[in-house]
Design an enzyme around this catalytic site. Structure first.
Site, PDB file in Angstrom:
ATOM      1  N   HIS B  63       0.824  -1.172   0.496  1.00 34.99           N
ATOM      2  CA  HIS B  63       0.178   0.612  -0.365  1.00 34.99           C
ATOM      3  C   HIS B  63       0.689   1.135   0.022  1.00 34.99           C
ATOM      4  CE1 HIS B  63       0.706  -0.427   4.243  1.00 34.99           C
ATOM      5  NE2 HIS B  63       0.475   0.416   4.841  1.00 34.99           N
ATOM      6  N   HIS B  65       0.707   3.780   1.621  1.00 37.20           N
ATOM      7  CA  HIS B  65       1.287   4.904   3.076  1.00 37.20           C
ATOM      8  C   HIS B  65       3.005   4.766   3.148  1.00 37.20           C
ATOM      9  CE1 HIS B  65      -1.994   4.113   5.909  1.00 37.20           C
ATOM     10  NE2 HIS B  65      -2.158   5.254   4.963  1.00 37.20           N
ATOM     11  N   ASP B  67       5.589   4.625   4.979  1.00 39.72           N
ATOM     12  CA  ASP B  67       6.323   3.779   5.923  1.00 39.72           C
ATOM     13  C   ASP B  67       6.644   2.504   4.645  1.00 39.72           C
ATOM     14  OD1 ASP B  67       3.328   3.509   6.376  1.00 39.72           O
ATOM     15  OD2 ASP B  67       4.463   2.542   8.152  1.00 39.72           O
ATOM     16  N   HIS B  68       6.085   2.485   3.712  1.00 43.84           N
ATOM     17  CA  HIS B  68       6.271   1.277   2.880  1.00 43.84           C
ATOM     18  C   HIS B  68       6.586   1.832   1.735  1.00 43.84           C
ATOM     19  CE1 HIS B  68       4.004  -1.088   5.678  1.00 43.84           C
ATOM     20  NE2 HIS B  68       3.338  -0.134   6.147  1.00 43.84           N
ATOM     21  N   HIS B 141      -7.515  -1.116   5.146  1.00 43.49           N
ATOM     22  CA  HIS B 141      -6.399  -0.803   5.603  1.00 43.49           C
ATOM     23  C   HIS B 141      -6.828   0.894   5.542  1.00 43.49           C
ATOM     24  CE1 HIS B 141      -3.180   0.218   7.892  1.00 43.49           C
ATOM     25  NE2 HIS B 141      -2.524   0.837   6.708  1.00 43.49           N
ATOM     26  N   ASP B 212      -0.462  -4.106   5.999  1.00 44.70           N
ATOM     27  CA  ASP B 212      -1.284  -3.013   6.827  1.00 44.70           C
ATOM     28  C   ASP B 212      -3.369  -3.472   6.588  1.00 44.70           C
ATOM     29  OD1 ASP B 212       1.124  -2.339   7.777  1.00 44.70           O
ATOM     30  OD2 ASP B 212       0.704  -0.277   7.386  1.00 44.70           O
ATOM     31  N   HIS B 270       5.989  -5.803  12.019  1.00 51.52           N
ATOM     32  CA  HIS B 270       5.144  -4.023  11.939  1.00 51.52           C
ATOM     33  C   HIS B 270       5.437  -3.395  13.046  1.00 51.52           C
ATOM     34  CE1 HIS B 270       2.348  -1.168  10.742  1.00 51.52           C
ATOM     35  NE2 HIS B 270       3.516  -0.862   9.607  1.00 51.52           N
TER      36      HIS B 270
HETATM   37 ZN   LIG Z   1       2.766   0.897   8.039  1.00 57.81          ZN
END
Ligand SMILES: [Zn+2]
Ligand SMILES: [Zn+2]
Lengths: 305, 305
Positions: B63, B65, B67-68, B141, B212, B270
């Site tokens: 996804h 976001h 942090d990914h 998510h 996530d 995670h």
């Molecule tokens: Zn995340």
């Protein structure tokens, strides 16, 4: 002022050096910290310093190469979750800065908790406050690349309170008057001349931080009389041709600029990963032959000014 | 197969855990390494492993976001300067992947030395080769988030050479025939039945790696009978309400999925930075009460499968 190097490598991160970022802490002077460039993992590097992301309220981007900007989206996002996260942040960067930041934040569904302003810069005075002026100059790097000159304004001298007391002038509103006016006549007729009771003005400091650039003699004018010049030195002197091909500088070229511009101190950064820490003694000695007061920054090097 | 966790934290990098990335090395099987998610500083983490960026030829993004994905531009750029840099790379990611990567590369004046393909994915079979199938499934998510199911195809058994030799059948083209056909009649009239001289087929492995997600009982169908399930566990069991609010899972919810789906092994990743390494023993014990064969990944954890 305190300068913390967060990344001192060129192009790619290595085990020894992260990609470029420098923090200028002016907590005592302005309660602000400024960041110059923000390579990938700058937020990670900050975890190992005492600098709080929420205190950083200005970021200057020298140029749009990845090793100078890929840490921006992460830094900006994470700052929303940290103390001081409501404090506005302004980014000064070249053309494309706005699109880069907007695209990264939008496509990652990121909503910042603070007002963010992105100003795309041109040469000249970027801004001026009561205490400071910041100038930008275009360098020569194949893509638009800027240098920054931070000029602290001179501070008027302090009132010499002890000397006034000695003379029998007691603290009160008259002290303010003495500071404001060239001369003040007291009730007893004594004339007090300001120049006799004001210390010498405090000279403001000048810091020049240049982005990636090839050697140009003309740059000396921009960094003239800097107390500190931070200059890239991607290569050692014997790689001058390579430096020119890739729009970078050698240690000796940086030293020449510092010398010719009458700078007081030179710090080299943006060192190619072809050099190891063990090469740095020779790298530094070579530079000092041209400009004695030189240091080479490493990640987490801290300098006081 | 070897699984290396490059980042095992949630949302923000911490001193203990970087943001998300997992590498699946299939060097023996396919001479390929696949990356799942690419949080900021994934290229930095790789410096501390034996994984060569040039060997990574597929990246799956769960996804969008930050942090990914914020490590993608840096990883892609740096890969141009490393061994194997001419090898094509394919990225499978949600809608927006293409725009994110194109914007970052364009605005940083980056020209890759290898062909890059970005495929925006939908649920279902992503691709199939002779050896492997990869499926994607939408999770829950708040933003589009995918899980991946990697299915290694069963391999036919090996020819039992020793047994053939014992029987007096000497190596030669006839070995190929025996492998191909249900039965072969030799020159002396002997009939060789393939089933007698072929070992048992090698069962392909199934690995499920979820992005996530909040807990959904329905996910168990997708990860059914996985040899390994990699599942997020942002929170411990007592924070179930928080997990739901933020579209994340608890350790116990991950364990329930593994149990109900008949998985053989569960690895949690995670993990929120509210938990320290010192909390992990309790975190793990709690999980094992539901699903015994559980591990918690740390950065640089390596698992063999
Ligand atoms: Zn995340
Ligand atoms: Zn650079």
């Amino acid at each position: 002022m305190e300068i913390t190097f967060l990344g001192t490598g060129a192009g790619l991160p290595s085990k020894e050096r992260n990609v470029t970022a420098v923090a200028l802490s002016m907590l005592q002077e302005l309660n602000e910290v400024w960041l110059f460039d923000c390579g990938e993992a700058t937020q990670h590097q900050l975890l190992h310093t005492k600098i709080k992301p929420g205190k950083i309220n200005k970021i200057f981007i020298s140029h749009m190469h990845g090793d100078h900007i890929y840490g921006l989206p992460g830094f900006l996002s994470s700052r929303s979750f940290q103390a001081g996260a409501d404090r506005p942040l302004t980014i000064y960067g070249p053309e494309g800065s706005k699109e880069f930041i907007q695209a990264a934040l939008k496509l990652s569904y990121t909503h910042l908790t603070y007002p963010l302003t992105v100003i795309e810069i041109k040469e000249g005075l970027l801004f001026e406050t009561e205490a400071i002026e910041v100038y930008a100059k275009k360098l020569v790097h194949g893509v638009p690349s800027f240098g920054f000159r931070i000029v602290e304004k001179d501070k008027p001298g302090e009132l010499l309170v002890d000397k006034l007391k000695e003379k029998g002038v007691r603290p009160g509103p008259v002290y303010g008057e003495i500071k404001e006016k060239p001369s003040v006549t007291l009730e007893d007729g004594t004339i007090i001349y300001r120049s006799d009771f004001i210390g010498s003005p405090k000279k403001g400091r000048v810091i020049s931080i240049l982005g990636d650039t090839t050697y140009q003699a003309a740059h000396k004018e921009f960094v003239k009389n800097s107390d500190l010049l931070i200059h890239e030195a991607t290569f050692a002197a014997d790689k001058e041709a390579l430096a020119e091909d890739y729009f970078h500088s050698t240690n000796i070229q940086a030293a020449k600029i510092a010398l010719d511009a009458g700078c007081k101190q030179l710090i080299l950064t943006h060192i190619s990963s072809r050099y190891q820490f063990s090469d740095m003694d020779a790298f530094l000695e070579e530079t000092k032959e041209v400009f004695l007061n030189t240091s080479i920054a490493g990640d987490f090097s801290v300098f006081q000014l």
